[in-house]
Design an enzyme around this catalytic site. Structure first.
Site, mmCIF file in Angstrom:
data_model
loop_
_atom_site.group_PDB
_atom_site.id
_atom_site.type_symbol
_atom_site.label_atom_id
_atom_site.label_comp_id
_atom_site.label_asym_id
_atom_site.label_seq_id
_atom_site.Cartn_x
_atom_site.Cartn_y
_atom_site.Cartn_z
ATOM 1 N N LYS A 170 -32.156 17.445 -41.397
ATOM 2 C CA LYS A 170 -32.793 16.311 -42.085
ATOM 3 C C LYS A 170 -34.305 16.496 -41.995
ATOM 4 O O LYS A 170 -34.935 16.189 -40.979
ATOM 5 C CB LYS A 170 -32.406 14.964 -41.455
ATOM 6 C CG LYS A 170 -32.858 13.808 -42.343
ATOM 7 C CD LYS A 170 -33.230 12.555 -41.609
ATOM 8 C CE LYS A 170 -34.588 12.553 -41.006
ATOM 9 N NZ LYS A 170 -35.722 12.596 -41.963
ATOM 10 N N GLY A 201 -33.497 11.793 -46.030
ATOM 11 C CA GLY A 201 -33.538 10.400 -45.598
ATOM 12 C C GLY A 201 -34.658 10.201 -44.606
ATOM 13 O O GLY A 201 -35.355 11.152 -44.244
ATOM 14 N N GLY A 206 -32.009 9.803 -39.717
ATOM 15 C CA GLY A 206 -32.197 10.577 -38.483
ATOM 16 C C GLY A 206 -31.444 9.947 -37.321
ATOM 17 O O GLY A 206 -30.805 10.648 -36.517
ATOM 18 N N GLU A 244 -39.857 18.141 -29.448
ATOM 19 C CA GLU A 244 -41.146 18.819 -29.669
ATOM 20 C C GLU A 244 -42.060 17.764 -30.267
ATOM 21 O O GLU A 244 -41.932 17.429 -31.448
ATOM 22 C CB GLU A 244 -40.970 19.987 -30.650
ATOM 23 C CG GLU A 244 -39.847 20.947 -30.304
ATOM 24 C CD GLU A 244 -40.117 21.764 -29.054
ATOM 25 O OE1 GLU A 244 -41.298 21.920 -28.686
ATOM 26 O OE2 GLU A 244 -39.145 22.232 -28.438
ATOM 27 N N CYS A 278 -49.891 19.787 -34.435
ATOM 28 C CA CYS A 278 -49.581 19.218 -33.125
ATOM 29 C C CYS A 278 -50.405 19.867 -32.023
ATOM 30 O O CYS A 278 -50.737 19.229 -31.035
ATOM 31 C CB CYS A 278 -48.095 19.381 -32.839
ATOM 32 S SG CYS A 278 -47.539 21.078 -33.023
ATOM 33 N N GLU A 377 -53.350 10.625 -30.294
ATOM 34 C CA GLU A 377 -53.277 11.711 -31.268
ATOM 35 C C GLU A 377 -53.698 11.133 -32.616
ATOM 36 O O GLU A 377 -53.030 10.243 -33.142
ATOM 37 C CB GLU A 377 -51.835 12.240 -31.348
ATOM 38 C CG GLU A 377 -51.714 13.446 -32.241
ATOM 39 C CD GLU A 377 -50.283 13.917 -32.415
ATOM 40 O OE1 GLU A 377 -49.399 13.077 -32.681
ATOM 41 O OE2 GLU A 377 -50.043 15.126 -32.295
#
Ligand code: NAD
Length: 471
Positions: A170, A201, A206, A244, A278, A377
């Site tokens: 997904k 989706g 998820g 992650e 990231c 972040e």
């Protein structure tokens, strides 16, 4: 307009069980670029059931059979590179050169790396009177983000296929087009029905995948908030969850560093992909006595980061969405309000770029570790420069974060960078701008996650260990 009303399940493109769809916005024009169907519980069930059936045969294929499939995928991927790149530019705004370069090539690299690793990966070994086996973990739910879409998809799909797992992918609802091309590639490469399935989706889809009783493992890449939600959804079924997640990585310049080189590399990295990586070095740590020199260099380098349409040769394009644009603006405003010094950029859109989610490349100095811009972040082209007193202070500041994905150390004689690397709580430390290593583990400490992808370490996430005593 791209219109994808179907999912790739059991080797065929099948209509969604539900009439819901999600619009995909081109971040450069703010216009709807297309839509994808949104999978509900029935679609998730159907994809998982196909993967479960296929697991019985795929998990017992030979190494040679799986190598042959991976090789065909590499060939087919090469043939479709331009289609992948175009999809990535449309869905998340990567400039054409970046989309065709790093964005598309990184996906290919993970398949090539998986071929290298699979050739020698030890699935079985004898230790005394015990046989240790590494067996495919089963049906894997793979949930991926939008920022490096093919990189994230490939670094999960390649090792999952290589170890004999079957897959329900997904991808991000924000950037689903490249994943559709990817499914076409796998289909053309002859992946057996059910071994790889694609559904589209958002969070609900998820969550349905993460909580599914017949999914053995979930590999998630995305925000820490999303990763925590997935782990909670998965917990009652006791499946493995590899996370992650986000980062707030430091780049530290020690006294012996080549300042112009290190600052140029740091600025390029933090601004690349419009700051949406990231592992971006978003906190730059500078010896307090050399702040003026560093700020001048940072300002000079930031001026070279041109911004414009993805079709132009600008260094960066827009950020991915209106939501991200607003969030970044709020954080820039917060940096100013909390007393950081604006060195470059700032709030608002760059001149002449009123349409599209463009953010000015922004640098703050006089940032302290307690400021919001040093802690959260931002996921935009924003750098915080922080002063430190000595190397102990630098290590303390570097580790003063909820995250621990990466760190970048620059220094010279007497700076003991390997010693510093051992003291930083992060999963990937780069010294003096070293080249990347696709076979080295990639993953985070602390709130940056618990998984390790890439190379043989990525394979280890997709296997169960079995001890056969006396075997
Ligand atoms: P996100 O968490 O919003 O979404 C990621 C994926 O998870 C999407 O497919 C989304 O639909 C799904 N999702 C979101 N909430 C969910 C929920 N509650 N249950 C199940 N699925 C859910 O992240 P994003 O905005 O797409 O990606 C950006 C984030 O990804 C940044 O934080 C970035 O640092 C992180 N990231 C980490 C790595 C890494 O390797 N550590 C790599 C790339 C990106």
């Amino acid at each position: 307009m791209r219109d994808h009303g179907t999912f790739y399940i059991d080797g065929a493109w099948v209509a969604s069980a539900e009439p819901r769809s999600i619009d995909v916005i081109d971040p450069a024009t703010e216009q709807v670029a297309g839509r994808v169907a949104e999978a509900g519980a029935a679609d998730v069930d159907r994809a998982v059931a196909a993967a479960r059936r296929a697991f019985a045969t795929w998990s017992v294929t030979t190494r040679a059979e799986r190598l042959a499939l991976l090789t065909r995928i590499v060939e087919e991927y090469r043939r479709r590179e331009a289609d992948i790149a175009a999809a990535i530019t449309l869905e998340m705004g990567a400039p054409a050169a970046l989309a065709a370069g790093g964005q598309t090539k990184s996906g290919l690299s993970h398949f090539e790396a998986a071929i290298t690793v699979l050739a020698d990966y030890v699935f079985e070994e004898q230790r005394g009177t015990t046989r240790i086996r590494k067996e495919a973990i089963g049906v894997c739910g793979l949930i991926t983000p939008w920022n490096w879409p093919m990189n994230q998809v490939a670094c999960k799909v390649a090792p999952a296929l290589a170890t004999g797992c079957t897959i329900v992918l997904k991808p991000s609802e924000v950037a689903p087009f490249s994943a559709v091309v990817f499914a076409e590639i796998l289909d053309a490469a002859g992946v057996p029905p059910g071994v790889f399935n694609l559904i589209n989706g958002a969070a609900d889809t998820g969550a349905a995948l993460a909580s599914h009783r017949d999914v053995d493992m979930v590999s998630f890449t995305g925000s820490t908030r999303g990763g925590v939600a997935v782990a909670i959804a998965a917990a009652p079924t006791v499946k493995r969850v590899a996370q992650e997640l986000g980062g707030k990585s430091p780049i530290i310049l020690f006294p012996g560093a080549d300042f112009p080189k290190a600052i140029a590399a740091g600025i390029r990295h933090v601004m690349n992909n419009s700051g949406q990586s990231c592992n971006a070095p978003t906190r730059m740590l500078i010896p307090a006595g050399r702040m003026d020199e560093a700020v001048a260099l940072a300002r000079e380098e930031t001026a070279k980061v041109t911004i414009g349409s993805p079709a132009s040769d600008a260094v960066i394009g827009p950020v991915v969405s209106q939501l991200q644009w607003q969030r970044i603006q709020q954080l820039i405003e917060k940096g100013i309000a909390e007393g950081a010094t604006l060195v470059a950029g700032g709030p608002g859109k760059p001149d002449g770029l009123e349409t599209g989610y463009y953010v000015r490349p922004t640098v703050f100095a006089d940032v302290t570790s307690d400021m919001t811009i040093a802690r959260e972040e931002i996921f935009g082209p924003v750098l915080s420069i922080i002063g430190y007193d000595d190397s102990d202070d630098a290590v303390r500041i570097a580790n003063d974060t909820d995250y621990g994905l990466a760190a970048y150390l620059w220094g010279g004689d007497g700076d003991d960078l390997p010693g510093i690397a051992a003291r930083i709580r992060a999963g990937r430390i780069s010294i003096n701008g070293s080249a990347g290593d696709i076979l080295a583990p990639f993953g985070g400490y602390k709130m940056s996650g618990n998984g390790r992808e890439w190379g043989e370490f990525g394979f280890d996430e997709f296997v169960e260990l079995k001890a056969v005593l006396g075997g």
